[in-house]
Design a protein around this motif. Structure first.
Motif, PDB file in Angstrom:
ATOM      1  N   SER A  33     -40.268 -91.567 -15.137  1.00 50.37           N
ATOM      2  CA  SER A  33     -42.095 -91.139 -14.872  1.00 50.37           C
ATOM      3  C   SER A  33     -42.188 -90.649 -13.612  1.00 50.37           C
ATOM      4  O   SER A  33     -43.123 -89.819 -13.332  1.00 50.37           O
ATOM      5  N   GLU A  37     -43.346 -87.301 -12.299  1.00 47.38           N
ATOM      6  CA  GLU A  37     -44.143 -87.147 -10.606  1.00 47.38           C
ATOM      7  C   GLU A  37     -43.554 -86.979  -9.775  1.00 47.38           C
ATOM      8  O   GLU A  37     -44.160 -85.515  -9.069  1.00 47.38           O
ATOM      9  N   ARG A  40     -43.526 -82.464 -10.436  1.00 45.61           N
ATOM     10  CA  ARG A  40     -45.025 -82.164 -10.482  1.00 45.61           C
ATOM     11  C   ARG A  40     -45.228 -81.675  -9.258  1.00 45.61           C
ATOM     12  O   ARG A  40     -46.479 -81.244  -8.789  1.00 45.61           O
ATOM     13  N   TRP A  41     -44.823 -82.466  -8.159  1.00 43.04           N
ATOM     14  CA  TRP A  41     -45.984 -82.520  -6.790  1.00 43.04           C
ATOM     15  C   TRP A  41     -44.815 -81.644  -6.248  1.00 43.04           C
ATOM     16  O   TRP A  41     -45.421 -80.990  -5.428  1.00 43.04           O
ATOM     17  N   ASP A 145     -52.111 -87.028  -7.415  1.00 37.96           N
ATOM     18  CA  ASP A 145     -50.862 -86.609  -7.347  1.00 37.96           C
ATOM     19  C   ASP A 145     -51.067 -86.171  -5.669  1.00 37.96           C
ATOM     20  O   ASP A 145     -49.986 -86.982  -4.986  1.00 37.96           O
TER      21      ASP A 145
END
Length: 783
Positions: A33, A37, A40-41, A145
């Motif tokens: 996870s 994340e 994505r950042w 985010d």
């Protein structure tokens, strides 16, 4: 027996092995996870650029809408992360989790949090997130985010409570208004009085090492807010915002014009610009922590929101009984079970003897009927609240309107019917101007007075669906060619061409008239052709129209009685004053102090709706307060001026003080015990409170310890004037400047322009932004 022991041992060993596998699986899932994340950042960072111009304003460019949201949140955190967290603590009902407070303040926060959680269930927000369209879910993820990435890149920033933001958080706060929650007249004390019986003693964590036990009743006897009347004449109902729309027939350049002037606490919003390759290009004011431009414009259309007093939240009196420990309520001659829900209010961590932290909370059993949560009781009846303070559609409406390019598209956004707190003033590049009074509007039986609690035992008082957009009070392209709203009745928005009150249910627009509305109509009725700069001048008109109502009869009275020398001198100032605000005006100083005392002489309104009847209440001041008392108020006003604004003894002090000498702008130093100081530089300000009818607002007082001068703290904030033509033109100003760092050049570089109405020209098109670029960076890579 041995076989049983062997079987038991095998079972235990298998459980241990399975537990180990499960723990490893959980660790692996958590690592995955985190990896997802971070991926994505990194993708957002690679596709997002923040350009800051010569005023420090961020222009966020993203490949996708989600990239733009990610960059917007990062830029907001750079400027004011603390306020973002404060806003979410409030909307999540988590303010009690912050430590280092006085016990009475903590106790007040507990019931503020309970009040918020009664109307906003996080489980419903999570459900809305899971049911969101995929395109919108991407925006919500990008919103979280952007904040989490900022915290990751800035370990020196220490959150108070919220260390990891969830994508569903924004669905607990789906309106950018200064007053996004509507309670139908319910006050925090109503919630306290009803639910306090569930606690005999509440442990309050004073700081990280000390706990203090206080009795809740004693605490609330000492708490200031218990005695505050929410509808006092001095309160926010007499303040608010201004919005004007000018049709092409009245503009010098032949374009529709829009004037945006919200009145909120200073620095409540920031000025930002969002652009994506998916059709987003929107500029304006964003409320700290939100992913959309709340008041602003794109290339083709613009919108201004004023706080609405349309009736969108109603209180019901519930007849209840208890049987076998269970509560029931009466509805249509049937006893129905009351729904119960446990609400846990998280308090500051309790410190154990080994210095580990032990989360501490207070749990309430709360109640709900078919109308909504139980918020209090009155005369033996429970009070439930029907409201629409958060919803998926509300947040989607806030986003989709920013991409509306014409009237039809904007109406499509409004047709989600989920905005519960705002009126809208609109203009576009096609030359349209429009006004809508509210948006979310439940259908009800017009024979009932919904400004007060109604009978909850009958379906006759129940909501019966929603009015479609074309049924709410509105005005589109009126013949007079202008529209205005100043938090007042919609039945004067277009002068003689306004909507007719008789055509609508009374619950749609219980708003009264106020002096700002009168002033706006007076000015707009005179225009022929107006330029953008002249529109700004109109918006900065400093005429105090309340004194057109209050002073003439009083001055006439003083001609009939004997006055002492001091009274004669003061009356002479007032009689020769034109009621315009000016820094050199001694009359204004007298009038503000006298008028404030006069306002306190009439009883507070019983309902929020009644408090909006400002002009009615000013007339009450004329007719119901004796002239003798008004003269006595003048005497006490002169004494107050001497005492409050002078360091000299009373016998030596003078009340002949020009308004600008005591009414000042000074940017408050953040996070300091004394935010204002008479020793630091400040700027004279002519403007005063908009409750006196002046269009620009500047709320000030000298209640800060150690000061004699009055310092502004609320009023006009982000202000914009926009012309919609083949090429957009816009001018803006904000209170003080873009930065929250006192050592930064943008801390006060807009202060004088804000006071004088000297706006800056904004950079909307990419070539203009690049021409005025001071700094360009990807989020997290600015150092």
């Amino acid at each position: 027996m041995k076989r049983l022991l062997h079987l038991f041992a095998t079972t235990v060993l298998l459980m241990i092995v399975q537990t180990g596998f499960a723990q490893k699986a959980n660790i692996a899932a958590e690592k995955n996870s985190i990896a997802v994340e971070k991926a994505r950042w990194e993708k957002h960072v690679a596709q997002t650029t923040i350009i800051r111009d010569e005023w420090g304003i961020p222009h966020i460019y993203g490949k996708t809408d989600a990239d733009a949201v990610f960059g917007l949140m990062y830029a907001q955190c750079e400027e004011n992360f603390g306020q973002i967290e404060n806003n979410y603590l409030e909307m999540l009902g988590r303010t009690s989790a912050v430590g280092n407070k006085l016990p009475t303040q903590m106790q007040g926060d507990v019931y503020a949090d309970l009040m918020m959680q009664l109307i906003q269930d996080s489980a419903a927000a999570v459900k809305d997130y899971n049911n969101s369209p995929e395109w919108f879910k991407k925006l919500l993820i990008a919103h979280a985010d952007g904040i989490n990435y900022f915290l990751y890149k800035h370990p020196e920033v220490h959150p108070k409570v919220l260390f990891n933001y969830k994508p569903w958080y924004h669905l607990m706060w789906t309106d950018g208004s200064v007053s996004p929650t509507r309670y139908g007249g319910i006050k925090r004390k109503d919630v306290f009085d009803f639910y306090k019986k569930q606690e005999s003693e509440l442990t309050i964590t004073m700081n990280t090492t000390t706990n203090s036990n206080i009795n809740s009743d004693e605490a609330f006897e000492e708490n200031d807010w218990v005695s505050i009347d929410d509808y006092a004449v001095e309160e926010k109902t007499l303040k608010g915002s201004n919005g004007f729309a000018i049709a092409p027939k009245h503009s010098k350049n032949g374009n529709a014009l829009l004037y945006i002037n919200p009145h909120v606490p200073f620095y409540f919003r920031s000025e930002m610009h969002m652009v994506s390759e998916e059709g987003l290009n929107v500029y304006g004011a964003v409320t700290w922590g939100q992913m959309f431009i709340y008041q602003g414009f794109n290339e083709h259309a613009g919108w201004m929101h004023t706080s609405s007093y349309a009736d969108v939240a109603d209180v019901y009196e519930e007849t209840v009984k208890q049987e076998n420990g269970k509560w029931f309520y009466l509805y249509e001659n049937k006893w129905l079970p009351v729904e119960e829900r446990k609400i846990a209010i998280v308090l500051p961590n309790k410190v154990n003897t080994d210095f580990t932290l032990n989360p501490y909370q207070k749990t309430f059993t709360t109640y709900k009927t078919n109308h909504g949560p139980i918020m209090g009781s009155h005369n033996g009846k429970w009070l439930s609240l029907s409201e629409n303070n958060r919803s998926l559609n509300a947040l989607m409406e806030c986003w989709t309107r920013t991409k509306a390019n014409n009237l039809k598209e904007y109406q499509t956004a409004l047709s989600l019917l989920a905005n519960n707190s705002n009126n809208t003033v609109y203009a576009d590049a096609d030359g349209n101007i429009a006004y809508w009074h509210g948006n979310f509007m439940p259908k009800r039986d017009n024979q009932f007075d919904f400004t007060k609690p109604v009978d909850g035992s009958t379906s006759a008082t129940a909501w019966k669906g929603l009015h479609p957009l074309n049924e709410i009070v509105q005005s589109i392209n009126p013949e007079n060619g202008w529209l205005q709203n100043c938090n007042a009745t919609p039945y004067t928005v277009a002068g003689k061409n306004s909507p007719k009150e008789a055509a609508y249910p009374k619950y749609m627009a219980p708003d009264g008239e106020n002096p700002r509305g009168l002033n706006a109509v007076r000015l707009l009725e005179k225009i022929d052709k107006i330029s953008l700069d002249e529109l700004i001048q109109l918006g900065y008109n400093k005429h105090l129209s309340a004194f057109d109502i209050l002073l003439p009869p009083f001055i006439e009275y003083t001609k009939t009685v004997s006055l002492n020398d001091e009274q004669k001198k003061a009356i002479n100032y007032l009689a020769n004053w034109n009621h315009d605000a000016d820094t050199n005006s001694i009359a204004q100083t007298i009038a503000i102090e006298w008028g404030s005392k006069l306002m306190s002489a009439i009883p507070a309104a019983e309902t929020e709706e009644a408090a909006t009847q400002s002009v009615v209440r000013f007339n009450k001041m004329i007719n119901e307060v004796s002239n003798e008392k008004k003269l006595a108020f003048l005497d006490s006003a002169l004494i107050r001026i001497k005492v409050s604004y002078s360091n000299l003894p009373l016998t030596q002090a003078s009340w002949e003080i020009p308004w600008g000498q005591i009414n000042r702008y000074q940017r408050a130093y953040p996070n300091t015990e004394f935010p204002f100081s008479d020793k630091r530089p400040s700027i004279a300000v002519a403007q005063t409170s908009s409750k006196f009818g002046q269009l620009p607002a500047f709320e000030s007082n000298n209640r800060t310890s150690g000061v004699k001068k009055r310092y502004g703290f609320s009023g006009s904030s982000f202000i914009a004037a926009v012309s919609f033509g083949k090429r957009l033109e816009a001018k803006t100003i904000i209170t003080g400047g873009q930065s929250f760092d006192p050592n930064d050049q943008h801390f006060t570089d807009q202060a004088q322009g804000y006071i004088d109405g000297n706006f800056k020209t904004i950079h909307f098109y990419k070539e203009d932004v690049l021409a005025h670029k001071v700094k360009s960076y990807s989020p997290g890579l600015e150092r």
